[in-house]
Design an enzyme around this catalytic site. Structure first.
Site: not given
Ligand code: NAD
Length: 371
Positions: A144, A256
């Site tokens: 990222y 998640d």
């Protein structure tokens, strides 16, 4: 400020943030009164509410207060009112700046299933009942943030998108250390996750984590797993794990996935930790995983438990108040087991309560447990 007071900056934020944080403040008051915790709290603005008042999602002054605090408690930011602002003014930028300027490189995402809610999971009850795992995700490096990055047009007119996965030994070691230390305080098992079979950064990750295990953490049972296998194992046999440490990208997905084993967003806390100073104290931000829930904001319906469990993480990890953290988690467990439920975790035969009533029940249960 006396040297043993604990300075907490409270940033309630937008939407349901102030509603759930209201219950956190009442609970902090309980610990202050009943356990003499020595908290010193101050409120600040972040997100849309800060933009409305100051024209920025986080002021330099509030940023400095966050850096100076012993811990920051955050509610949630964002909402439709601010959706069309330029990127730099968006509420989420306030949160990103906090994480960046506090250098919070380790994101702790517990996946803990309350017995009474085991049936709300999409997996079979016996697979998730009693589940208690901790995913440690590297938060400030990896694909990222790596460069080169961007979208370029090739000579033949085709376009190419580029991101770079990159980790240094010190970036791997510092997050692995956080995970090893956590494992020591829990079940003493650490699983390090990468894709060393196809990525050089994964090979380095595995080597560095193993080196730490061999030298500084011989007492912790260390294993390694490829990320694709870990995703399968999380839904096949999640209870095999204690602590998982992984990079930014895999951690994003795996945390998640693990979170959803627990049934509801309204139950999920998180912590983000920075480097330890000379006295061993880390910069820390505690926040629920959920957002500002504009669809139910202002209606007193939000589940405050994710934010309250974030408070419990603060007690445990910033202030070494493990017993108090246990007490709060037990109170939350008992209240849910007694059938008190906000709308998001409501089940047939249970008692529907709002944010404040849930907070009342937690305080009553704390009184009962501490009597
Ligand atoms: P959300 O988490 O706010 O809501 C998703 C769904 O879950 C909604 O139906 C909501 O009502 C429900 N929900 C969430 N928390 C709940 C709680 N405590 N009790 C009961 N129900 C709950 O996610 P979203 O709808 O994708 O985003 C809404 C806004 O929040 C957006 O502006 C988004 O950018 C922002 N957001 C902020 C954060 C953060 O502050 N860390 C995280 C995610 C999203």
């Amino acid at each position: 400020m006396s040297s043993n007071s604990k300075k907490i900056l409270i940033l309630a934020g937008d939407g349901i943030g102030p509603e759930v944080m209201g219950e956190v403040k009442r609970t902090l008051g309980w610990f202050e009164k009943r356990r003499g915790s020595g908290f010193e709290t101050e409120d600040g603005l972040v997100g849309g509410c800060s933009f409305d008042k100051h024209g920025v999602p986080l002021t330099d002054e509030t940023m400095q207060k966050a850096i100076d605090a012993d811990a920051v408690l955050l509610g949630a930011v964002g909402g439709p009112k601010w959706d069309n602002l330029p990127f730099k003014d968006k509420p989420e930028r306030g949160l990103l700046r906090l994480r960046k300027d506090m250098e919070l490189f380790a994101n702790l995402r517990p996946a803990l299933v309350f017995d009474a809610l085991a049936e709300a999971s999409s997996l079979k009850t016996e697979l998730v009942k009693g589940l208690d795992i901790m995913i440690v995700r590297e938060l400030t490096g990896g694909v990222y943030f790596g460069s080169p990055r961007g979208i370029e047009t090739l000579p033949n007119g085709e376009r190419r998108g580029i991101n770079t996965q990159v980790y240094t030994t010190s970036e791997i070691q510092r997050v692995a250390r956080v995970a090893f230390e956590l494992a020591r305080k829990r079940g003493n098992k650490l699983c390090s996750v990468e894709k060393a079979n196809v990525m050089e950064s994964g090979v380095l990750w595995r080597e560095e984590v193993q080196k730490l295990g061999d030298t500084e953490y011989k007492d912790v049972q260390l294993s390694h797993m490829y990320a694709d296998n870990c995703a399968m194992q999380l839904v096949r046999q999640p209870k095999q794990f204690d602590v998982i440490v992984t990079d930014n990208l895999f951690g994003d997905l795996l945390s998640d996935c693990a979170a959803m084993l627990t049934g509801s967003l309204g139950m999920l806390p998180s912590a983000s930790l920075g480097a330890a100073d000379k006295g061993g104290k880390r910069k820390a931000l505690y926040e629920p995983v959920h957002g500002s829930a504009p669809d139910i904001a202002g209606q007193g319906k939000a589940n405050p438990l994710a934010c309250l469990l974030s408070l419990s993480m603060m007690l445990r990890y910033s202030f070494d108040q493990g017993e108090d953290a246990d007490l709060l988690e037990k109170a939350a467990n008992n209240v849910v087991a007694k059938g008190f439920r906000t709308g998001d975790i409501m089940a047939p035969g249970c008692t529907l309560v709002g944010t404040k009533e849930m907070g009342d029940e937690i305080l009553k249960e704390l009184d009962r447990l501490a009597a």
